[in-house]
Write an enzyme that holds these catalytic residues in place. Structure first.
Site, mmCIF file in Angstrom:
data_model
loop_
_atom_site.group_PDB
_atom_site.id
_atom_site.type_symbol
_atom_site.label_atom_id
_atom_site.label_comp_id
_atom_site.label_asym_id
_atom_site.label_seq_id
_atom_site.Cartn_x
_atom_site.Cartn_y
_atom_site.Cartn_z
ATOM 1 C CB THR A 1 -0.872 0.000 1.362
ATOM 2 O OG1 THR A 1 -1.623 -1.372 1.241
ATOM 3 C CG2 THR A 1 -1.795 1.171 1.192
ATOM 4 N N GLY B 1 3.367 -2.753 8.817
ATOM 5 C CA GLY B 1 3.969 -2.897 10.261
ATOM 6 C C GLY B 1 5.158 -3.274 10.379
ATOM 7 C CD GLU C 1 -3.688 -8.137 4.157
ATOM 8 O OE1 GLU C 1 -4.061 -8.723 2.961
ATOM 9 O OE2 GLU C 1 -2.810 -7.458 4.462
#
Lengths: 667, 665
Positions: free
Chosen positions: B149, B188, B431
């Site tokens: 992303t 993350g 997701e």
């Protein structure tokens, strides 16, 4: 200002005068000017108020300290302004309060909320004149800061169950306040943690060996000089919460704390020097403050929802994603019908709820006039209305704000978007000041009572439809207009109440007690109360629009009419199952409704940004990377990220302490 | 357990089934229960993993530092554990590793390393690449994350802007971030934790773009941890939840990496820059589908956590006095409360059962893939999209209802609801965002219906679309089987309606994609109905199969729960039933009655059922939901841990409050 091109295009497209709508929302041109004046004063202290590390990165304790620091600045600005504007006149207290609440600059609330939302209003409605003279000026000037302590650790909604006692000692002419158990600790009052030095405490009044139920007392909690808790008082904060962490919610316990007799608020009931209890004229009089607070909650929820939809709508105009057609640029996500479906109902809801609450407020003021004349007829109705309106408004605004947050995808999860905090405030409103399920059941109780007396009672205006829809000759032929849908909702509500009553009767016939039958039917009773509330909101929105629209320009009238239409269609489609079950609507009708709903979305599309611009929430209050007026979404996201203290160093010390040893197998 | 709340004790005595049997059933076998408990004991006995001051009182930076400390210690324990145990079950639907919630309330900064980086290295590399990288990643010499992303691009993969341009002379790729919107954003662990990253970028070679491909990039020095030259990196800031996950941003200024850092299991670039296509584009679905599959059982677990707290609290909490003169009843006695709670318990079981079915299907389909059979992939993809979307969205609603059912106390962080909700609500958008997922399934439905209408054979999960005429004429049956058939009729009806809607718009001159957009609200509805068919049908069939080997007492309770779920949704969607099936208004009344009966039947087993989830207090982390029910004592104990409560007067009083109150400011 360098405004994002897409956003500018949207503004160029807008079909109506945004300022005209803003002034309508504010309640008149002067109110808009007033608001903008305060905004200017606040912006003059911009650095102190909005500078430094963003609050999201602070520890819990630092956040509180920051909240006190910034809120006294705001409070002083608003206070000075109010003093100049109306010389401390409190007759229209709601306006004062609305102004204050508009300028809460922390996204996690303010420790002064309770002082203004509960402490002052309770004093106004429950203290006698002499008490008001003694306390109100100090409270209004914030020489003392108050909280309101009712809920206990083990007791919420059911106030008769409260355990804190206030026992009158005629020998010393004092009440003795006491917390007999852990569960009787007061728990939740805002500001009570470390901010307030006074508190209205609700306790069971005992005198001459008899308990007279709960009453309100004013209690000094902390020393005015040192702020140390007074003897016998155990006070602190209740800890971190999902949101509203600046409210400084606290707990308090009393160990035989003595207060003077005159600290019982005596407008309604009194205890004489010798301990004689003098009853209140009418127990319903206490409804007043509750109706007030619930109406204020509705206004405040609208406030927060308008923030959420402003952010989500502007972001949807700036964000581009996916190609509707191959080889064309990615399109603005606001062009997706599914996105419009999530956002536009939020805009319409702000107007619908605000108009409904305003109407309820005006009615409440009329009724207060009647009260002074001893006419209590409409009080139960208003109370029932305020209950369901609070429940439905907070639930709807919370759900729609959350929908708006999700409509921003991952970025809506960032605190810098302002959306998580906004949603957390709205979420809290679903359980505070009366849990929504409990409130809906209160409304249901009123409706059942009305239903059982349908043949004999004189029906007050908001329930008159229960008889009309039942009358023989009532035309139940389905009609796909707004009026027709309102009629449909009235039928649904009437049938649901009727079903609940017969269901309970059946259960009682089979041997259940009335209370058991009520409990077994309660899921349906909640649904019936919600339906009643839908009738009220949709019909008020429609009626009020018709009333005020004559003063609108044709362009504004057109777009507001679309919002009324959208709101009505949305709920008709959402509650289709009820309409199918209880009215004569056909499958073809429902298909037409769906089509008209989609057409209405399309018709509103070009005005979407104009509609949220009209809420006119300045960037400093909105505090959102995604929703700022200029639409510099990505630049702001990066700018805010760089303010994180973690980003001040390229390598965090935990690398050397833990990560590197782990990587090298030396931990 | 010295003093358990007496109300809870009474509830436990009422339970009609053997709780241990349920525990074993949920773990899929006693041996797995024992294994889970062994790991829980191992981790939770480590004192250094416990916090003195709860996480929620720390500053953002302190929380991160504390998280790294604990995550590192935890990893070491796990590393030792893996010496004697199979590591790979970490990528399967097991509750064993949920013990992490007992260490970090707000998720580990190594989450993406374990959850995405490692699986990507396993699934998308050549054997040589795997041999080089996987051992390093397993031993944490290489801490990785997965960057797809971008700031301006999420769902629409083809729109990514980061480029990887092949330079044949140097045999290197040049990674570049041309704009602000092309910064990687969200991964993350990326901010300050990872030193490697799988980066998804547009591959250019010989002047041509071949679309997005994954590359392995070193982003920080292994010794100093300083960002490598040309790399701009940092954290994206504070979020609703996941605040210790250390989400980061990443930009490249012409960063060079070796050719062999392109993950080459599927597509390849040869030394001279020749692009060799993947056998099938669908092969890259793999990791994405895996994560969506696992979200279904994750949601089952989150529902278990939330309902454990809410049910135990509802048993301890007393409120109101429906009958004058009698004590205040436990709030669980209120039917409105049961209505909010039992559906959460039931949904947890339904999702777990459906999730395991989906897992088995996934397993089968991926092993077929290795044999070159790709036929079932689109169907699996369609099923996993709508299940991911519907399960995460519904879970978030039920969990919020559980929180609201605890009144104000559910708003306290110490209740653990805010943590659970923050994690679950994130899964609605990450997701694959909800609406986008639903529309992906809708695309499959439209395609399939078109095939069906032209007489072609269609796959099993959608076979019912062919029967829709038959079904809507079938007589209504108020049974779970009848309702499943009803849902099929609804899904078929809504699918056909959306199909017709698109055609209608096309006839007015709109092209297909504009017509699709106009019909999209209805397409989402069709997709949801299809998903409801799958959940109801699979969980009902699977529950019957699985409970055959259980004791009659437990089997009865489990089937009641699945029935409750099915009837709950029949009542929720009664409008659709009234339109698309032969259901009558009287049937609705009967279902409502059966629903209320089921609530009453489940009521005495409520505590036993949540005890059966067997979530230890240290993992549950809840003042309201602990096994002993000492709700009020724990609330007070936790409140006293707030650093604000360490001093009776806060400094801000003297600095700001007093001057203001005495008008001296």
């Amino acid at each position: 200002m360098n405004v994002n091109k897409d956003l500018q295009n949207e503004r160029n497209k807008c079909s109506f005068n945004v300022r005209e709508l803003t002034e309508f929302i504010d309640g008149g041109k002067n109110r808009t000017l007033e608001r903008k004046h305060i905004e200017k004063l606040i912006l003059a202290q911009k650095d102190e108020l909005f500078g430094g590390t963003p609050e999201d990165y602070l520890s819990h304790k630092e956040k509180y300290e920051r909240a006190i620091q910034t809120n006294v600045i705001i409070l002083k600005i608003v206070q000075d302004f109010m003093r100049d504007a109306n010389g401390g006149d409190l007759t229209n207290y709601r306006d004062v309060l609305t102004t204050l609440l508009n300028f809460v600059v922390s996204r996690e609330g303010t420790p002064f909320a309770l002082h203004f939302m509960m402490f002052l209003p309770v004093f106004l409605s429950q203290a006698d004149e002499e008490q008001q003279m003694e306390w109100l000026p100090r409270a209004w000037n914030c020489n003392i800061i108050g909280s309101y302590a009712q809920t206990e650790l083990g007791h919420g909604t059911f106030i008769r169950g409260l355990e804190t006692t206030a026992t009158y000692d005629a020998a010393t002419k004092e009440f003795v306040l006491h917390s007999p158990t852990v569960t009787s600790y007061k728990w939740w009052p805002g500001a009570l943690g470390h901010t307030a030095n006074y508190c209205v405490v609700v306790a069971q009044l005992h005198t001459k060996g008899q308990c007279h139920g709960i009453h309100s007392f004013i209690v000094q909690v902390r020393d005015e000089e040192t702020h140390m808790p007074l003897a016998g008082i155990r006070v602190g904060e209740i800890g971190a919460k999902m949101g509203l962490n600046m409210i400084n919610n606290g707990f308090i316990g009393f160990n035989h704390v003595r207060i003077p007799r005159r600290h019982l608020l005596m407008k309604h009931a009194q205890v004489l020097e010798d301990g004689t209890y003098v009853k209140s004229r009418n127990s319903k009089l206490n409804y007043g403050a509750m109706v007030f607070v619930r109406v204020v909650i509705v206004f405040d929820s609208v406030n927060y929802l308008s923030k959420a939809v402003t952010i989500a709508t502007r972001f949807a105009a700036v964000r581009r994603q996916s190609q509707l057609k191959a080889n064309e640029p990615e399109c603005q996500i606001i062009d997706f019908l599914t996105q419009q479906h999530k956002l536009f109902i939020g805009i319409a809801t702000c107007h619908a709820l605000k108009m409904t609450a305003t109407k309820l407020w005006d009615t409440f003021n009329e009724v207060q006039q009647q009260l002074r004349g001893g006419n209590l007829e409409r009080l139960p109705e208003l109370h029932a209305l305020a209950c369901c309106l609070k429940a439905v408004s907070t639930a709807d605004t919370a759900a729609l704000a959350e929908g708006g947050r999700r409509a921003c995808g991952g970025h809506g999860y960032m605190r810098s978007s302002g959306l998580p905090q906004t949603c957390a405030v709205l979420d809290a409103a679903c359980t505070f000041e009366g849990d929504n399920t409990v409130l809906l059941l209160q409304t249901a109780r009123f409706l059942v009572k009305v239903w059982r007396g349908l043949d004999t009672l004189k029906l007050t205006p908001t329930v008159a439809y229960l008889r009309t829809t039942l009358t023989e000759g009532f035309n139940d032929k389905w009609d796909n207009t707004v009026e027709g849908i309102i009629k449909g909702f009235q039928t649904v509500s009437m049938r649901k109440i009727s079903e609940c009553v017969s269901c309970m009767a059946k259960r009682m016939m089979s041997g259940m007690s009335q209370e058991e039958a009520w409990n077994m039917t309660s899921v349906q009773l909640v649904a019936a109360a919600e339906s009643h509330c839908r009738v009220i909101i949709i019909s008020y929105f429609h009626e009020e629009f018709v009333k005020v629209s004559s003063s609108f320009s044709p362009a504004l009238r057109r777009v507001m009419k679309l919002l009324v239409e959208l709101y009505t269609l949305y709920w008709a489609l959402d509650k289709l199952q009820d309409l199918l079950k209880y009215t004569s609507i056909s499958k073809t009708d429902t298909e037409q409704l769906q089509e008209r709903y989609e057409d209405t979305l399309n018709a509103l599309r070009p005005d979407a940004v104009g509609l949220v611009d009209a809420f006119d929430i300045m960037d400093e209050i909105l505090q959102s990377t995604l929703g700022a007026y200029d639409g510099r979404v990505y630049e702001r996201l990066m700018e805010e990220a760089l303010k994180s203290p973690l980003n001040a160093e390229p390598v965090n010390r935990s690398f050397h302490q833990y990560l590197k040893p782990l990587m090298q197998g030396k931990l | 357990m010295s003093s358990v709340n007496p109300d809870l004790v009474k509830e436990r005595q009422k339970c009609t089934f053997d709780v241990q049997e349920l525990v074993h059933f949920i773990d899929r076998g006693e041996e797995h229960t024992l294994e889970r408990k062994e790991l829980e004991d191992l981790v939770l006995s480590v004192k250094e993993l416990k916090d003195e001051t709860p996480e929620e009182y720390l500053s953002h930076k302190e929380r991160y530092e504390n998280a790294i400390r604990k995550a590192s210690l935890l990893f070491k324990i796990l590393q030792k554990y893996f010496e004697t145990h199979n590591l790979l079950d970490i990528f399967s639907p097991t509750n064993k590793y949920r013990v992490q919630f007992g260490v970090l309330k707000d998720v580990s900064p190594f989450l993406v390393h374990m959850g995405m980086f490692l699986p990507t290295l396993l699934h998308q590399t050549t054997p040589e690449q795997a041999a080089e990288w996987v051992p390093k990643a397993q031993s944490m010499q290489m801490i990785g994350t997965y960057a797809q992303t971008e700031l301006g691009h999420g769902t629409f993969l083809r729109g990514l802007e980061t480029t990887a341009t092949y330079d044949a002379k140097a045999e290197e790729f040049i990674l570049n971030t041309p704009t602000l919107t092309s910064f990687k954003w969200w991964p993350g662990g990326l901010a300050h934790t990872a030193n490697h990253c799988v980066v998804v970028a547009q591959l250019y070679t010989k002047g041509k773009c071949y679309g997005v491909h994954p590359f392995l990039v070193q982003i920080r020095d292994l010794e100093t941890h300083m960002p490598m030259p040309g790399i701009k990196i940092g954290e994206i800031g504070s979020k609703l939840g996941y605040n210790t996950v250390n989400n980061g941003f990443l930009g490249f200024n012409k960063v060079r990496i070796p050719r062999t850092n392109l993950l080459m299991k599927n597509a390849q670039v040869l030394k001279d820059g020749t692009y060799v296509k993947a056998k099938s584009e669908k092969l890259t679905y793999g990791t994405m589908v895996l994560i969506r599959v696992l979200i279904v059982t994750d949601m089952a677990y989150e529902l278990a956590r939330a309902s454990t707290v809410a049910v135990r609290y509802s048993v301890v909490r007393h409120q109101s006095q429906p009958k004058p003169g009698q004590p205040e009843p436990q709030i669980i006695e209120y039917v409105t409360q049961q209505h909010k709670l039992f559906i959460a318990v039931a949904t947890s079981h339904v999702y777990r059962i459906t999730g395991h079915w989906l897992w088995d299907t996934y397993y089968k389909v991926t092993s077929d893939l290795d044999k070159g059979n790709l036929e079932q992939l689109p169907e699996l993809h369609a099923v996993s999209c709508c299940l991911k979307a519907v399960c995460s969205r519904d879970a978030s609603i039920h969990i919020d209802d559980c929180r609201l059912a605890c009144g104000g106390h559910g708003y306290m962080k110490s209740s653990s609801f805010p943590f659970i909700q923050a994690i679950v609500t994130a899964s609605v958008t990450y997701e694959g965002e909800y609406t986008v997922m639903m529309l992906q399934t809708a695309r499959y439905l439209m395609k399939t219906l078109k095939q069906a209408l032209s007489g072609k054979a269609i796959t099993s999960t959608v076979a019912y679309l062919l029967d829709f005429d038959k079904n809507s004429n079938r007589n209504w049956q108020n049974t779970p089987e009848g309702i499943v058939i009803g849902f099929q009729a609804i899904a078929a009806g809504l699918t056909k309606a959306a199909y017709d809607e698109i055609e209608k718009h096309e006839k007015t001159g709109l092209d297909y994609e504009d017509s699709w957009n106009q019909a999209s609200v209805q397409l989402v509805r069709a997709s949801e109905a299809h998903c409801r068919v799958i959940i109801c049908e699979k969980s009902w069939l699977e529950a019957q199969r699985l409970t055959k080997s259980l004791s009659p007492a437990l089997s009865k309770v489990l089937l009641e729960l699945v029935e409750l779920y099915i009837i709950y949704w029949a009542l929720e969607k009664k409008g659709d039933f009234l339109v698309y099936t032969k259901m009558q208004k009287d049937d609705v009344m009967q279902l409502q009655q059966r629903y209320e009966e089921l609530l009453a039947v489940i009521r005495p087993n409520a505590v036993g059922l949540v005890d059966g989830f067997d979530i230890r207090d240290e993992i549950l982390n809840s003042t309201l939901g602990a096994y002993d029910g000492r709700v009020y004592e724990r609330l007070m104990e936790e409140a006293l841990k707030s650093p604000l409560n360490a001093e009776p007067v806060n400094t801000s009083f003297h600095q700001y409050l007093k001057p203001f109150m005495t008008a001296k400011l």
